[in-house]
Scaffold this active site. Structure first.
Site, short mmCIF file in Angstrom:
data_model
loop_
_atom_site.label_atom_id
_atom_site.label_comp_id
_atom_site.label_asym_id
_atom_site.label_seq_id
_atom_site.Cartn_x
_atom_site.Cartn_y
_atom_site.Cartn_z
N HIS A 113 0.73 -1.44 0.26
CA HIS A 113 -0.08 0.09 0.07
C HIS A 113 0.90 1.41 0.04
CE1 HIS A 113 -3.43 -2.65 0.98
NE2 HIS A 113 -2.57 -3.09 1.84
N ARG A 178 20.15 -9.62 5.43
CA ARG A 178 21.66 -9.36 4.62
C ARG A 178 22.32 -10.49 4.34
NH1 ARG A 178 20.79 -5.16 8.53
NH2 ARG A 178 21.04 -3.01 7.54
#
Length: 202
Positions: A113, A178
């Site tokens: 959104h 990561r």
């Protein structure tokens, strides 16, 4: 271009227009049936999950409960396994390769959104495609966000939130997720951390 076409093109769209509400309801009914099936009905499970997904290779196993928006926007390769409580918001396309495993509570979110409240309150939303390569293992409670591509031969650690692309042949963990290191030939010796295999048939 109608709103269904806009949705699949990754453009802002309204989820209650152009038959999208009806498509989601039809899929929810199938999902409900699937999640209520007795475990001793493997043939019925196979037929129903294949009617939910857009395309699927051989030897797939989707543990109930399973949830998705449309189903038809999901493609999985051969030897796909997802453990309990997988959620795939497939307003965008989701393409999953061969030999992929999901631990419990994995969530794949193509949906999103707008950030600004005025834009968000307009009712427009979006779906950006997600691609997962071959030989990928997503640990428990991993979340994959819209637009992400995960390369082949990747392990994503439990609890990670994947917000950006992950290259192939690595271990990645964290929030945001990561890369921590490459997967090497040396890793073949171990089944868990520093514990070496005591078998040779793998």
């Amino acid at each position: 271009m109608n709103h269904k076409e806009r949705m699949l093109a990754g453009l802002p769209y309204k989820a209650w227009l152009d038959g999208l509400t009806e498509e989601r309801l039809a899929n929810k009914l199938k999902i409900h049936q699937y999640n209520q099936l007795s475990p001793d009905q493997p043939a019925r499970r196979e037929d129903l999950i294949r009617s939910i997904l857009g395309d699927a290779g051989e030897n797939i196993n989707v543990e109930a409960p399973f949830h998705c928006d449309y189903g038809k926007n999901i493609t999985v390769g051969k030897n796909f396994y997802t453990n309990y409580n997988c959620t795939i918001l497939d307003v965008g396309r989701v393409v999953i390769g061969d030999n992929v495993m999901f631990a419990p509570n994995v969530s794949i979110y193509t949906a999103g959104h707008p950030v600004h409240p005025d834009s968000r309150n307009s009712g427009y939303e979006y779906g950006i495609a997600i691609t997962i390569g071959d030989n990928v293992w997503l640990g428990g409670n991993v979340v994959v966000n819209p637009g992400v591509t995960i390369g082949s031969n990747v392990v994503v650690g439990a609890g990670s939130v994947v917000t950006k692309d992950i290259p192939g042949n690595v271990i990645a963990v964290g929030n945001p997720c990561r890369v921590v290191r490459e997967i090497t030939e040396e890793d073949r010796r171990f089944y868990f951390r520093d514990r070496e295999f005591d078998v040779t048939d793998y």
